[in-house]
Structures are given as structure tokens and as C-alpha cells.
Design a protein around this motif. Sequence first.
Motif, short mmCIF file in Angstrom:
data_model
loop_
_atom_site.label_atom_id
_atom_site.label_comp_id
_atom_site.label_asym_id
_atom_site.label_seq_id
_atom_site.Cartn_x
_atom_site.Cartn_y
_atom_site.Cartn_z
N THR A 97 0.84 -1.21 0.00
CA THR A 97 0.00 0.00 0.00
C THR A 97 0.87 1.26 0.00
N GLU A 98 1.92 1.21 0.82
CA GLU A 98 2.83 2.35 0.92
C GLU A 98 3.55 2.62 -0.42
N VAL A 99 4.03 1.54 -1.04
CA VAL A 99 4.76 1.68 -2.31
C VAL A 99 3.83 2.21 -3.40
N ILE A 100 2.62 1.67 -3.46
CA ILE A 100 1.66 2.13 -4.48
C ILE A 100 1.35 3.61 -4.26
N GLY A 101 1.17 4.00 -3.01
CA GLY A 101 0.88 5.41 -2.70
C GLY A 101 2.02 6.32 -3.13
N PHE A 102 3.23 5.89 -2.84
CA PHE A 102 4.40 6.71 -3.18
C PHE A 102 4.61 6.76 -4.71
N CYS A 103 4.60 5.57 -5.32
CA CYS A 103 4.88 5.51 -6.77
C CYS A 103 3.70 6.01 -7.60
N GLY A 104 2.57 6.23 -6.94
CA GLY A 104 1.40 6.78 -7.62
C GLY A 104 1.23 8.27 -7.41
N SER A 105 2.19 8.88 -6.70
CA SER A 105 2.06 10.32 -6.45
C SER A 105 3.36 11.09 -6.71
N GLN A 106 4.49 10.37 -6.69
CA GLN A 106 5.78 11.03 -6.92
C GLN A 106 6.24 10.74 -8.36
N SER A 107 6.97 11.68 -8.93
CA SER A 107 7.46 11.48 -10.29
C SER A 107 8.93 11.09 -10.29
N GLY A 108 9.27 10.21 -11.20
CA GLY A 108 10.66 9.83 -11.41
C GLY A 108 11.51 11.01 -11.88
N ARG A 109 10.88 12.09 -12.27
CA ARG A 109 11.64 13.31 -12.61
C ARG A 109 12.33 13.88 -11.37
N ASP A 110 11.71 13.63 -10.19
CA ASP A 110 12.17 14.26 -8.95
C ASP A 110 12.84 13.29 -7.99
N VAL A 111 12.54 12.00 -8.10
CA VAL A 111 13.00 11.07 -7.08
C VAL A 111 13.26 9.69 -7.69
N ASP A 112 14.26 8.99 -7.15
CA ASP A 112 14.51 7.60 -7.53
C ASP A 112 13.59 6.74 -6.65
N LYS A 113 12.50 6.26 -7.24
CA LYS A 113 11.49 5.55 -6.44
C LYS A 113 12.00 4.20 -5.93
N PHE A 114 12.90 3.59 -6.68
CA PHE A 114 13.45 2.29 -6.22
C PHE A 114 14.23 2.48 -4.93
N GLU A 115 15.04 3.54 -4.90
CA GLU A 115 15.83 3.81 -3.71
C GLU A 115 14.91 4.23 -2.56
N ALA A 116 13.99 5.13 -2.85
CA ALA A 116 13.11 5.67 -1.81
C ALA A 116 12.24 4.58 -1.18
N CYS A 117 11.80 3.61 -1.98
CA CYS A 117 10.89 2.57 -1.48
C CYS A 117 11.61 1.27 -1.12
N GLY A 118 12.92 1.21 -1.36
CA GLY A 118 13.65 -0.03 -1.07
C GLY A 118 13.22 -1.17 -1.97
N LEU A 119 12.97 -0.88 -3.25
CA LEU A 119 12.57 -1.92 -4.19
C LEU A 119 13.81 -2.51 -4.88
N THR A 120 13.78 -3.82 -5.12
CA THR A 120 14.93 -4.52 -5.69
C THR A 120 14.70 -4.82 -7.16
N GLN A 121 15.58 -4.31 -8.02
CA GLN A 121 15.48 -4.59 -9.45
C GLN A 121 16.05 -5.98 -9.76
N VAL A 122 15.35 -6.70 -10.64
CA VAL A 122 15.80 -8.01 -11.11
C VAL A 122 15.89 -7.88 -12.64
N PRO A 123 17.04 -8.18 -13.24
CA PRO A 123 17.19 -7.98 -14.69
C PRO A 123 16.07 -8.66 -15.49
N GLY A 124 15.58 -7.97 -16.51
CA GLY A 124 14.57 -8.55 -17.39
C GLY A 124 15.14 -9.76 -18.12
N GLU A 125 14.27 -10.70 -18.50
CA GLU A 125 14.75 -11.90 -19.19
C GLU A 125 14.80 -11.69 -20.71
#
Length: 175
Positions: free
Chosen positions: A84-112
Motif C-alpha cells: 500500500t505504501e509503495v503504491i501510494g508513493f509511486c502513484g504520487s511522486q514522479s521519477g523526474r524528482d525522485v529515484d522511487k526504487f531507492e526511496a521505497c527499497g525496491l529490488t530490481q531483477v534484470p529482465g529476461e
Amino acid sequence: MSKKINVFDYAETILKALPDGILLTTKADDVVDTMAIGWGFLGREWEKPMFVTVIRDSRYTRELLAKNKEFTVNVPLEAGDKVTEVIGFCGSQSGRDVDKFEACGLTQVPGEVVTVPAIKEFPLTLECKVLYEEEQAVAKLPADIAEAMYPADGGPGAAPHIAFYGEIVAAYIVE
Ligand SMILES: Cc1cc2nc3c(=O)[nH]c(=O)nc-3n(C[C@H](O)[C@H](O)[C@H](O)COP(=O)(O)O)c2cc1C
């Protein structure tokens, strides 16, 4: 590690998750961004499995999609405060202003197949390549929807939606 899936076995899971929000991730020029989406379509066209997302023209995501016509769809498999927290943040903040992965502690996994990553914490993943895009014509909508969703003086938040038709080139659950 990932478990391959038939995307249509998970249609109910994906479509029922949409109203609360799922994530759509893009990448261009080494910038990765993710945003909440609540609207979208899973189906078939041109003999291919497709996910269609509708993104307002004003989103940073739209800029990234103009540069790299690939995206991943990232669906949570367990509801909870973190989602809920991640959806709220990533649904209101823009990647123009913030790195959402860093801010939310999300882990990138390389695409296949695509260059855009999946997200470990939102493990049900559709990798998509955009085959077609079209700006939706506000003038063709019923007046009540046009006025509510696209008010003339509404600024960037009222920009028209662009439908991006993504061929699903891989579907899996990140493990
Ligand atoms: C639950 C939820 C669903 C959303 N669905 C959409 C959507 O389908 N299309 C859209 O353009 N914006 C949608 N938004 C708004 C974007 O997620 C938001 O404007 C985001 O900050 C855009 O990020 P970006 O500028 O990094 O692309 C939604 C927001 C929330 C909270």
C-alpha cells in the motif's frame, strides 16, 4: 530465479489487483522508473497475448516509453502495508524528482527478454514490447467522463491518456 507462467492462468489475479494499483516499470538511458497503474487490459490481438496500459501524456513514464518501447508490469502477490505504501508513493511522486526504487527499497531483477527490470517485491511479472500506441480522443468520450477525467483547465494531471499496446513476451514469478 523465476517460475514461468501462462499469463492467462493469472488473469484474475492481475485484473483484481488493478483497482488497488500495480506497478509499471520503464527504463531508458540507464534511468529506471516505476509508477502505479490502476487501469489496463489483458487480452489478445494480432495472434499475440497483450497488455494495454493507458498513461497520461504528462507522466515521466511516457517520456521513458518514447525512448524505449518496453515495459514490465509488476503485480504484488501478497497484500500488506508495504504494498500500500509503495503504491501510494509511486502513484504520487514522479521519477523526474525522485529515484522511487531507492526511496521505497525496491529490488530490481534484470529482465529476461526486455531491457527493463522486474521487481522482486512485486513478483508477478509481464515483460512487454510496445507494438502500437494511440492517444485517446477526449472529444469522442461521453461528456461526463471527459469533464471528470480531462477538465479543460486541469493542467498536467488532466492530460489525455495514451494507450500503449504491449506484446507480452515473457511472464513469470520472481522467486
Ligand atoms: C492506484 C493508482 C493508480 C494509478 N493509475 C494510473 C494509470 O493507470 N495511468 C496513469 O497515467 N496514471 C496513474 N496513476 C498516477 C501515476 O502513478 C502518478 O502520476 C505517478 O506519479 C507518475 O509517475 P512518473 O511521473 O514517474 O511516471 C495512478 C496512481 C495511483 C495511486
